[in-house]
Design an enzyme around this catalytic site. Structure first.
Site, PDB file in Angstrom:
ATOM      1  N   ASP A 147      -9.268  -9.073  -2.883  1.00 22.14           N
ATOM      2  CA  ASP A 147      -8.644  -7.756  -2.994  1.00 22.14           C
ATOM      3  C   ASP A 147      -8.165  -7.598  -4.442  1.00 22.14           C
ATOM      4  OD1 ASP A 147      -7.419  -5.325  -2.532  1.00 22.14           O
ATOM      5  OD2 ASP A 147      -5.623  -6.204  -1.635  1.00 22.14           O
TER       6      ASP A 147
ATOM      7  N   CYS B  17     -10.623  -0.813  -4.621  1.00 22.09           N
ATOM      8  CA  CYS B  17     -10.020   0.504  -4.788  1.00 22.09           C
ATOM      9  C   CYS B  17     -10.689   1.292  -5.910  1.00 22.09           C
ATOM     10  CB  CYS B  17      -8.523   0.378  -5.063  1.00 22.09           C
ATOM     11  SG  CYS B  17      -8.144  -0.503  -6.580  1.00 22.09           S
TER      12      CYS B  17
ATOM     13  N   GLU C  65      -2.239 -15.982  -5.155  1.00 20.78           N
ATOM     14  CA  GLU C  65      -1.623 -14.817  -5.780  1.00 20.78           C
ATOM     15  C   GLU C  65      -0.897 -15.268  -7.043  1.00 20.78           C
ATOM     16  OE1 GLU C  65       0.001 -11.651  -7.205  1.00 20.78           O
ATOM     17  OE2 GLU C  65      -1.327 -11.420  -5.477  1.00 20.78           O
TER      18      GLU C  65
ATOM     19  N   GLN D 156       0.824  -1.210   0.000  1.00 22.07           N
ATOM     20  CA  GLN D 156       0.000   0.000   0.000  1.00 22.07           C
ATOM     21  C   GLN D 156       0.859   1.262   0.000  1.00 22.07           C
ATOM     22  OE1 GLN D 156      -3.285   0.568  -0.132  1.00 22.07           O
ATOM     23  NE2 GLN D 156      -3.953  -1.553  -0.216  1.00 22.07           N
TER      24      GLN D 156
ATOM     25  N   TYR E 252      -6.263 -12.892  -4.700  1.00 20.93           N
ATOM     26  CA  TYR E 252      -5.395 -11.763  -5.043  1.00 20.93           C
ATOM     27  C   TYR E 252      -4.614 -11.376  -3.774  1.00 20.93           C
ATOM     28  CZ  TYR E 252      -9.142 -11.421  -8.574  1.00 20.93           C
ATOM     29  OH  TYR E 252     -10.094 -11.693  -9.534  1.00 20.93           O
TER      30      TYR E 252
END
Length: 469
Positions: free
Chosen positions: A395, A422, A342, A286, A318
């Site tokens: 995510d 997001c 992932e 992040q 993810y």
């Protein structure tokens, strides 16, 4: 009318993407650097579409009471539009009103694309880090600057270093980076004084140890590759989006070919609470210095609400380096079965190490849609029962999970879904798909982790038929 022509416009709304809405002779006109309620003089920049035009504010005719001097002087409306760096598209708006506008965009997306009538959404700033005795260890600055710990600068063919201009690939040399930490800003100034940079990108990364890493991304090394969240906004997220200095939402790893002693592959430590996470310096983490803490706290609160069955099988899709898988494992206990999925092998390697404290946790390298397809094909009755008692946490990148992934998640019939997003429109679309498959949102909480830009993060909790356990 042609690009370059001027229009006097009454700005009536805000749109997704950091632009504002006006009309001219019935046509929608998107306006940059404005605020709803203002009257502005704007220069046409794009008239290619018959359904809408794009413009850039060049003069304020009637300013909003919410207007403030731009937090980044280089991007102020007094500067010619072609010379304004991008990435701080809300920097001229009072912070409280920025958040009101972001919440409005999210609500409108949920109504339009998610089919929700009068959705309830909370929106808050970054969560402070507190000591056990309540002492504040870290918090947002009063003006919400100095939060970026990852910045990507660009180098043009003439060796100039800086962020891109708004909605452009033109490099704009700047004297300051007020959204970046002071250490990142100092490193950027040093780079700007040099003249031997190859065209491409230079990433500046400041992990928890405070030392800034400089990671060159020359153009030939970037050509023809793709990264996890779309370099150029993951978080974004990663990105989640572009990673320009003024960029979006989160810092996405840039595609490049590893070389010996590649600084992008240096393993650094990031801290969330009392836990350390291993991540490549050039990998995804992040951007906001408080974002991982804030999102982890919000996800943990959501998991506490819905409950994490220690006998269930829980998925972190993810999953990156395991940040949210750790929250799932914490909520369920050390033996709780948690699988983090992932597509990036290096991130998966780190996730395995980061999750070593939980005997029931593991990390797998795979594309989410492929993993889910295999799981649906191979899971027996007992495994299906464990999955049905589990939580699926997603995510996804800025583009969202998409119909294929959402349908596969719903086919597993998990008790609850926790969706970290997001992008408000991508979130709303995926919620619409989940709703058609029997899942309803129980709560949607947004975080303003990108002050002075239009970006936000949100955490949505969905349960089968709208009934959490």
């Amino acid at each position: 009318m042609q690009p370059g022509d001027l229009l006097d416009l009454d700005v009536t709304g805000v749109a997704h993407g950091g632009v504002f809405v006006a009309r001219h002779e019935g046509r929608v006109v998107f306006v940059s650097d404005a605020i709803p309620g203002e009257r502005v003089r704007a220069r046409l920049s794009d008239t290619a579409k018959s359904s809408f035009w794009r413009t850039e504010t060049v003069e304020l005719l009637d300013a909003s009471p919410h207007r403030r001097p731009h937090v980044w002087a280089a991007a102020d409306v007094a500067v010619e539009p072609d010379g304004r760096p991008g990435g701080a598209d809300f920097g001229h708006i009072a912070l409280d009103h920025q958040r009101e506008l972001k919440q409005r965009v999210l609500l409108e997306a949920l109504e339009r694309f998610g089919g929700l009538a009068q959705p309830a959404v909370t929106l808050a700033g970054a969560t402070p880090v507190l000591a056990p005795d309540g002492t504040v260890l870290a918090e947002e600055t009063p003006d919400a600057t100095r939060w970026r710990t990852r910045v990507s600068l660009h180098v043009d063919a003439d060796g100039r270093v800086g962020p891109f201009a708004a909605r452009s690939h033109r490099v704009i040399p700047v004297d300051d980076l007020p959204l970046a930490t002071a250490e990142i800003e100092d490193a950027a100034r040093a780079l700007s004084r040099a003249t031997d940079h190859a065209p491409g990108r230079i990433d500046l990364v400041q992990p928890a140890d405070g030392r800034v890493r400089v990671i060159p991304r020359p153009e030939p090394a970037r050509r023809g590759a793709a990264n996890r969240h779309g370099a150029g906004p993951r978080r974004g997220k990663r990105s989640r989006g572009r990673t320009a200095a003024s960029g979006p939402a989160a810092h996405a790893p840039a595609p490049h070919t590893p070389t010996p002693h590649d600084p992008a592959r240096e393993v650094v430590l990031e801290r969330v609470g009392d836990r350390s996470f291993r991540v490549d310096a050039g990998g995804f983490w992040q951007v906001h210095r408080l974002a991982a803490h804030s999102l982890s706290a919000l996800v943990a609160d959501a998991l506490a609400d819905i409950g994490v069955d220690p006998d269930g099988h829980h998925l972190d899709l993810y999953g990156g380096v395991g940040l949210f898988a750790a929250a799932l494992a914490d909520a369920g206990g050390p033996a709780t079965r948690v699988t983090s999925v992932e597509s990036d092998a290096r991130a998966t390697e780190h996730a395995g190490e980061n999750l070593a404290a939980w005997v029931g946790a593991r990390a797998e390298t795979d594309r989410t849609e492929r993993y889910l397809t295999r799981l649906l094909a191979q899971a027996g009755a007992a495994e299906r029962a464990r999955l049905a008692h589990g939580v699926v946490l997603l995510d996804p990148p800025r583009s969202g999970a998409g119909r294929e992934v959402v349908e596969r998640v719903a086919a597993l019939s998990p008790a609850s879904v926790v969706y970290v997003a997001c992008d408000p429109v991508a979130l709303a679309r995926d919620i619409g798909t989940f709703r058609a498959l029997g899942y309803e949102p129980e709560r949607i909480d947004a975080l303003d982790l990108f002050p002075h830009s239009h970006h936000l993060e949100a955490v949505a909790v969905l349960s089968r038929d709208g009934h959490a356990r």
